[in-house]
Write a protein that holds these residues in place. Sequence first.
Motif, PDB file in Angstrom:
ATOM      1  N   CYS A 121       1.469   4.103  11.768  1.00  0.00           N
ATOM      2  CA  CYS A 121       2.767   4.545  11.257  1.00  0.00           C
ATOM      3  C   CYS A 121       3.885   3.718  11.885  1.00  0.00           C
ATOM      4  N   HIS A 122       4.968   3.579  11.132  1.00  0.00           N
ATOM      5  CA  HIS A 122       6.171   2.962  11.668  1.00  0.00           C
ATOM      6  C   HIS A 122       7.370   3.496  10.945  1.00  0.00           C
ATOM      7  N   GLY A 173       0.794  -1.220   0.000  1.00  0.00           N
ATOM      8  CA  GLY A 173       0.000   0.000   0.000  1.00  0.00           C
ATOM      9  C   GLY A 173       0.821   1.262   0.000  1.00  0.00           C
ATOM     10  N   GLY A 174       2.088   1.189   0.347  1.00  0.00           N
ATOM     11  CA  GLY A 174       2.930   2.374   0.330  1.00  0.00           C
ATOM     12  C   GLY A 174       2.644   3.323   1.467  1.00  0.00           C
ATOM     13  N   CYS A 175       3.332   4.451   1.430  1.00  0.00           N
ATOM     14  CA  CYS A 175       3.211   5.452   2.495  1.00  0.00           C
ATOM     15  C   CYS A 175       2.303   6.591   2.048  1.00  0.00           C
ATOM     16  N   ARG A 176       1.606   7.150   3.008  1.00  0.00           N
ATOM     17  CA  ARG A 176       0.796   8.329   2.723  1.00  0.00           C
ATOM     18  C   ARG A 176       1.714   9.528   2.553  1.00  0.00           C
ATOM     19  N   LYS A 177       1.337  10.418   1.654  1.00  0.00           N
ATOM     20  CA  LYS A 177       2.157  11.614   1.416  1.00  0.00           C
ATOM     21  C   LYS A 177       2.236  12.497   2.652  1.00  0.00           C
ATOM     22  N   ALA A 178       1.248  12.450   3.521  1.00  0.00           N
ATOM     23  CA  ALA A 178       1.215  13.282   4.718  1.00  0.00           C
ATOM     24  C   ALA A 178       1.926  12.622   5.898  1.00  0.00           C
ATOM     25  N   SER A 179       2.673  11.545   5.662  1.00  0.00           N
ATOM     26  CA  SER A 179       3.386  10.867   6.745  1.00  0.00           C
ATOM     27  C   SER A 179       4.425  11.807   7.351  1.00  0.00           C
ATOM     28  N   PRO A 180       4.597  11.770   8.675  1.00  0.00           N
ATOM     29  CA  PRO A 180       5.636  12.586   9.304  1.00  0.00           C
ATOM     30  C   PRO A 180       7.019  12.192   8.783  1.00  0.00           C
ATOM     31  N   PRO A 181       7.976  13.118   8.782  1.00  0.00           N
ATOM     32  CA  PRO A 181       9.319  12.799   8.310  1.00  0.00           C
ATOM     33  C   PRO A 181       9.896  11.595   9.058  1.00  0.00           C
TER      34      PRO A 181
END
Length: 51
Positions: A50-51, A27-35
């Motif tokens: 998140c991880h 599914g990949g990462c969301r663009k709004a994921s924290p750095p």
Amino acid sequence: MKHLTIAIIAAISAATSVPTDAFAHGGGCRKASPPGQCCHMDNSTGRVHCH
């Protein structure tokens, strides 16, 4: 005997260095994921984690 020990250590290192997150779910990462984190939807619970 020394070569066998080195081979065993190399095999264990290779087996434990595989990123398990890549195999746990897609599914990949969301663009709004924290750095530095990768957040995605857990479809079984309907929640983002998140991880």
